[in-house]
Design a protein around this motif. Structure first.
Motif, PDB file in Angstrom:
ATOM      1  N   ARG A 168      51.916  16.845  36.782  1.00 21.02           N
ATOM      2  CA  ARG A 168      51.343  16.606  35.459  1.00 21.02           C
ATOM      3  C   ARG A 168      50.473  17.769  34.973  1.00 21.02           C
ATOM      4  N   ILE A 169      50.141  18.705  35.860  1.00 20.52           N
ATOM      5  CA  ILE A 169      49.395  19.895  35.431  1.00 20.52           C
ATOM      6  C   ILE A 169      50.395  20.876  34.835  1.00 20.52           C
ATOM      7  N   GLN A 170      50.330  21.051  33.520  1.00 21.25           N
ATOM      8  CA  GLN A 170      51.363  21.780  32.792  1.00 21.25           C
ATOM      9  C   GLN A 170      51.132  23.282  32.723  1.00 21.25           C
ATOM     10  N   ILE A 171      49.867  23.709  32.857  1.00 19.35           N
ATOM     11  CA  ILE A 171      49.540  25.130  32.771  1.00 19.35           C
ATOM     12  C   ILE A 171      48.548  25.479  33.863  1.00 19.35           C
ATOM     13  N   TRP A 172      48.757  26.623  34.503  1.00 18.99           N
ATOM     14  CA  TRP A 172      47.777  27.191  35.425  1.00 18.99           C
ATOM     15  C   TRP A 172      47.411  28.580  34.916  1.00 18.99           C
ATOM     16  N   ASN A 173      46.137  28.851  34.773  1.00 11.24           N
ATOM     17  CA  ASN A 173      45.650  30.200  34.456  1.00 11.24           C
ATOM     18  C   ASN A 173      44.701  30.651  35.549  1.00 11.24           C
ATOM     19  N   GLU A 174      44.770  31.919  35.916  1.00  9.75           N
ATOM     20  CA  GLU A 174      43.880  32.458  36.938  1.00  9.75           C
ATOM     21  C   GLU A 174      43.117  33.648  36.371  1.00  9.75           C
ATOM     22  N   LEU A 175      41.803  33.653  36.559  1.00  7.19           N
ATOM     23  CA  LEU A 175      40.983  34.747  36.070  1.00  7.19           C
ATOM     24  C   LEU A 175      41.175  35.977  36.959  1.00  7.19           C
ATOM     25  N   GLU A 176      41.125  37.155  36.351  1.00  7.87           N
ATOM     26  CA  GLU A 176      41.474  38.391  37.046  1.00  7.87           C
ATOM     27  C   GLU A 176      40.279  39.233  37.470  1.00  7.87           C
ATOM     28  N   GLY A 177      39.136  38.993  36.886  1.00 11.42           N
ATOM     29  CA  GLY A 177      37.983  39.847  37.167  1.00 11.42           C
ATOM     30  C   GLY A 177      37.789  40.883  36.070  1.00 11.42           C
ATOM     31  N   LEU A 178      36.665  41.564  36.125  1.00 16.66           N
ATOM     32  CA  LEU A 178      36.289  42.504  35.075  1.00 16.66           C
ATOM     33  C   LEU A 178      37.063  43.816  35.181  1.00 16.66           C
ATOM     34  N   SER A 179      37.465  44.339  34.035  1.00 17.89           N
ATOM     35  CA  SER A 179      38.067  45.671  33.979  1.00 17.89           C
ATOM     36  C   SER A 179      36.960  46.722  33.931  1.00 17.89           C
ATOM     37  N   LYS A 180      37.336  47.970  34.097  1.00 16.97           N
ATOM     38  CA  LYS A 180      36.364  49.064  34.053  1.00 16.97           C
ATOM     39  C   LYS A 180      35.643  49.096  32.707  1.00 16.97           C
ATOM     40  N   SER A 181      36.413  48.947  31.626  1.00 14.37           N
ATOM     41  CA  SER A 181      35.805  49.007  30.294  1.00 14.37           C
ATOM     42  C   SER A 181      34.856  47.835  30.068  1.00 14.37           C
ATOM     43  N   GLU A 182      35.176  46.667  30.626  1.00 16.79           N
ATOM     44  CA  GLU A 182      34.301  45.507  30.484  1.00 16.79           C
ATOM     45  C   GLU A 182      33.014  45.693  31.272  1.00 16.79           C
ATOM     46  N   ILE A 183      33.125  46.294  32.458  1.00 12.87           N
ATOM     47  CA  ILE A 183      31.926  46.592  33.249  1.00 12.87           C
ATOM     48  C   ILE A 183      31.018  47.558  32.489  1.00 12.87           C
ATOM     49  N   GLU A 184      31.625  48.573  31.901  1.00 19.37           N
ATOM     50  CA  GLU A 184      30.843  49.545  31.124  1.00 19.37           C
ATOM     51  C   GLU A 184      30.180  48.886  29.926  1.00 19.37           C
ATOM     52  N   TYR A 185      30.904  47.972  29.273  1.00 18.23           N
ATOM     53  CA  TYR A 185      30.354  47.267  28.117  1.00 18.23           C
ATOM     54  C   TYR A 185      29.138  46.432  28.505  1.00 18.23           C
ATOM     55  N   ILE A 186      29.262  45.690  29.604  1.00 17.68           N
ATOM     56  CA  ILE A 186      28.158  44.834  30.048  1.00 17.68           C
ATOM     57  C   ILE A 186      26.970  45.674  30.491  1.00 17.68           C
ATOM     58  N   CYS A 187      27.230  46.786  31.174  1.00 22.05           N
ATOM     59  CA  CYS A 187      26.142  47.689  31.572  1.00 22.05           C
ATOM     60  C   CYS A 187      25.436  48.258  30.343  1.00 22.05           C
ATOM     61  N   ASP A 188      26.235  48.669  29.370  1.00 24.97           N
ATOM     62  CA  ASP A 188      25.660  49.224  28.139  1.00 24.97           C
ATOM     63  C   ASP A 188      24.791  48.187  27.435  1.00 24.97           C
ATOM     64  N   ALA A 189      25.254  46.931  27.417  1.00 26.34           N
ATOM     65  CA  ALA A 189      24.469  45.856  26.790  1.00 26.34           C
ATOM     66  C   ALA A 189      23.147  45.635  27.504  1.00 26.34           C
ATOM     67  N   ASN A 190      23.083  46.069  28.779  1.00 32.86           N
ATOM     68  CA  ASN A 190      21.855  45.943  29.564  1.00 32.86           C
ATOM     69  C   ASN A 190      21.086  47.257  29.651  1.00 32.86           C
ATOM     70  N   GLY A 191      21.453  48.205  28.792  1.00 35.13           N
ATOM     71  CA  GLY A 191      20.718  49.474  28.719  1.00 35.13           C
ATOM     72  C   GLY A 191      21.040  50.462  29.817  1.00 35.13           C
ATOM     73  N   ILE A 192      22.161  50.284  30.513  1.00 40.86           N
ATOM     74  CA  ILE A 192      22.556  51.192  31.594  1.00 40.86           C
ATOM     75  C   ILE A 192      23.721  52.030  31.090  1.00 40.86           C
ATOM     76  N   THR A 193      23.464  53.303  30.794  1.00 44.47           N
ATOM     77  CA  THR A 193      24.476  54.159  30.160  1.00 44.47           C
ATOM     78  C   THR A 193      24.716  55.470  30.901  1.00 44.47           C
ATOM     79  N   GLU A 194      23.808  55.867  31.782  1.00 43.99           N
ATOM     80  CA  GLU A 194      23.980  57.143  32.484  1.00 43.99           C
ATOM     81  C   GLU A 194      25.139  57.062  33.472  1.00 43.99           C
ATOM     82  N   LYS A 195      25.963  58.112  33.511  1.00 38.23           N
ATOM     83  CA  LYS A 195      27.152  58.116  34.361  1.00 38.23           C
ATOM     84  C   LYS A 195      26.809  57.923  35.832  1.00 38.23           C
TER      85      LYS A 195
END
Length: 277
Positions: A223-250
């Protein structure tokens, strides 16, 4: 949390929660298991006889869910889209993710909508506990036989417009609980969606039990018609979240690039800010 002195903020949070969920103050008090008079007194600013623990309990229930760092990630959108499709199309769906991936945050965020009912499944729960909690979410406090509790929940769900039940930590569901949900599904499938959020072993264990011909499990899983699995953060998403927290230096960013789990990343950001800022 909002301090007890921030009573106006908590009062506003109650109003916003009830507006988002399209429920009355009385229904909110039933959900929380507190007196309707307490909510009424907060609304009317009669605060003298409400103790700190009650303020804390209410705030923790109605406080806004912060998804600012998550909302643009692919995983967050996957979870939200799955819930939306399950709600609109009355599907039974599974959302699989390892710990720390942001699954619970996404599910709780979606649950702030009208006719969406979120239950965090506790390993100590039994079917009667689950249906008692579901009943409170549906706006009534009712304790009876399992048969009557399931039927009452089904009756209310079938009277609502596109309701959705979200069951988090579904990997802890016992076989008797799965069988009772099988019955709930069969009686509401034309009107109600169900989303199960769990660790990868939730699906794996269902497959194993199906292969072993465990009574009712094969029928439940079908009866479970759909299964979705989360993949984890991409590099660009990690950079975005860091930037939102004021972390920008390479050089600083290097320490975060392998934190694909959202929880691991936010913990590392907190540690970095505590030790190096």
């Amino acid at each position: 949390m909002a301090k007890v002195t921030d009573k106006t903020e908590i009062r506003k949070a109650i109003a916003k929660y009830c507006e988002e969920k399209a429920i009355s103050r009385k229904e909110l008090s039933t959900q929380m298991g507190i007196s309707n008079a307490t909510i009424s007194n907060i609304d009317n600013e009669k605060w003298d006889n409400i103790d700190e623990k009650m303020w804390q309990k209410i705030w923790n229930y109605v406080r806004p869910i912060n998804t600012n760092a998550l909302f643009q990630t692919k995983d967050y959108q996957t979870a939200i889209n799955l819930c939306q499709n399950a709600k609109e199309l009355h599907l039974m769906a599974g959302l699989i993710a390892d710990t720390g991936m942001g699954k619970t945050t996404a599910l709780r965020s979606f649950s702030r909508q009208e006719n969406v009912f979120y239950i965090y499944y506790d390993a100590n729960m039994r079917p009667n506990h689950f249906y008692h909690e579901l009943g409170k979410q549906l706006g009534y406090d009712y304790d009876s036989t399992m048969y009557n509790m399931v039927n009452r929940a089904c009756s209310v769900l079938n009277s609502l417009n596109d309701p959705l039940i979200i069951i988090d930590e579904a990997g802890k569901l016992t076989d008797p609980m799965l069988l009772s949900l099988h019955a709930l599904r069969d009686k509401t499938q034309q009107n109600c969606g169900i989303v199960f959020g769990g660790m990868p072993y939730f699906k794996n264990n269902l497959i194993k039990k199906t292969n072993k011909q465990k009574v009712g499990i094969s029928e439940f899983m079908r009866r479970i018609q759909i299964w979705n699995e989360l993949e984890g953060l991409s590099k660009s998403e990690i950079e975005y979240i860091c930037d939102a927290n004021g972390i920008t230096e390479k050089e600083d960013l290097k320490r975060f690039m392998y934190k694909k789990r959202f929880g691991d990343l936010t913990n590392e950001i907190l540690l970095f800010k505590t030790l190096y800022r």
